[in-house]
Write a protein that holds these residues in place. Sequence first.
Motif, PDB file in Angstrom:
ATOM      1  N   THR A 167       0.839  -1.203   0.000  1.00 12.26           N
ATOM      2  CA  THR A 167       0.000   0.000   0.000  1.00 12.26           C
ATOM      3  C   THR A 167       0.874   1.253   0.000  1.00 12.26           C
ATOM      4  O   THR A 167       0.587   2.218  -0.722  1.00 12.26           O
ATOM      5  N   VAL A 168       1.942   1.238   0.795  1.00  9.66           N
ATOM      6  CA  VAL A 168       2.884   2.362   0.813  1.00  9.66           C
ATOM      7  C   VAL A 168       3.455   2.585  -0.587  1.00  9.66           C
ATOM      8  O   VAL A 168       3.483   3.706  -1.101  1.00  9.66           O
ATOM      9  N   GLU A 188       4.482   5.323  -5.353  1.00 12.39           N
ATOM     10  CA  GLU A 188       5.016   4.965  -6.672  1.00 12.39           C
ATOM     11  C   GLU A 188       6.540   4.969  -6.692  1.00 12.39           C
ATOM     12  O   GLU A 188       7.154   5.270  -7.708  1.00 12.39           O
ATOM     13  N   LEU A 189       7.150   4.639  -5.542  1.00  8.52           N
ATOM     14  CA  LEU A 189       8.610   4.564  -5.458  1.00  8.52           C
ATOM     15  C   LEU A 189       9.145   3.498  -6.400  1.00  8.52           C
ATOM     16  O   LEU A 189      10.100   3.724  -7.131  1.00  8.52           O
ATOM     17  N   PHE A 190       8.531   2.327  -6.357  1.00  5.38           N
ATOM     18  CA  PHE A 190       8.775   1.265  -7.325  1.00  5.38           C
ATOM     19  C   PHE A 190       7.539   0.375  -7.313  1.00  5.38           C
ATOM     20  O   PHE A 190       6.730   0.449  -6.375  1.00  5.38           O
ATOM     21  N   PRO A 191       7.342  -0.457  -8.343  1.00  2.68           N
ATOM     22  CA  PRO A 191       6.127  -1.276  -8.395  1.00  2.68           C
ATOM     23  C   PRO A 191       6.033  -2.222  -7.193  1.00  2.68           C
ATOM     24  O   PRO A 191       6.973  -2.946  -6.887  1.00  2.68           O
ATOM     25  N   LEU A 245      13.292   4.694   0.780  1.00  6.10           N
ATOM     26  CA  LEU A 245      12.712   5.222   2.010  1.00  6.10           C
ATOM     27  C   LEU A 245      11.350   5.760   1.611  1.00  6.10           C
ATOM     28  O   LEU A 245      11.255   6.635   0.743  1.00  6.10           O
ATOM     29  N   ALA A 246      10.284   5.222   2.199  1.00  2.28           N
ATOM     30  CA  ALA A 246       8.935   5.648   1.810  1.00  2.28           C
ATOM     31  C   ALA A 246       7.991   5.548   3.000  1.00  2.28           C
ATOM     32  O   ALA A 246       8.105   4.642   3.825  1.00  2.28           O
ATOM     33  N   VAL A 247       7.060   6.483   3.045  1.00  5.58           N
ATOM     34  CA  VAL A 247       6.013   6.519   4.059  1.00  5.58           C
ATOM     35  C   VAL A 247       4.684   6.706   3.331  1.00  5.58           C
ATOM     36  O   VAL A 247       4.608   7.452   2.344  1.00  5.58           O
TER      37      VAL A 247
END
Length: 154
Positions: free
Chosen positions: A19-20, A25-28, A78-80
């Motif tokens: 979901t993050v 859309e950082l990577f698929p 790094l993603a939120v």
Amino acid sequence: MKKPTINPTSSDDIPGLKTVLDGTELFPSTMLPYMLAPALKGETEALWLTCHQDGEAVGLCYTVPEDLADGTWNMLALAVRPDLQGKRLGAALLRAAEQHLKGKGQRILIVDTSGSDDFALTRKFYAKNGYEEEARIRDFWADGDDKVVFRKAL
């Protein structure tokens, strides 16, 4: 908002982290199980951390050792979750990764990002968290889109 908890990523975190990734859309997100598999099996030094808020996986940090370098690591992701951005969860993930690596005697953490206007807030985030711009490779990602390398000594 309660204080987040940050732990090594487990297979139970995959749905929330998808979901993050779908939101950022950082990577698929379909790539996540394959990318995580070696870490979950203990077959790699790569560090995967998950930020949990109210029992949900809401952020991730993925860091790998640099080949042929002594104590240098590269944060590749790094993603939120977008609805929780700006609440210092990314900074908490960053600190947890830094503390983990420092505790293992590692020296440097680097991160690459884009020099485009779309990534201005990303560059500001790293600067605010003690990273210094170390290098810029012009037109790396595309014409007019530089690769910006940030560095922090651990």
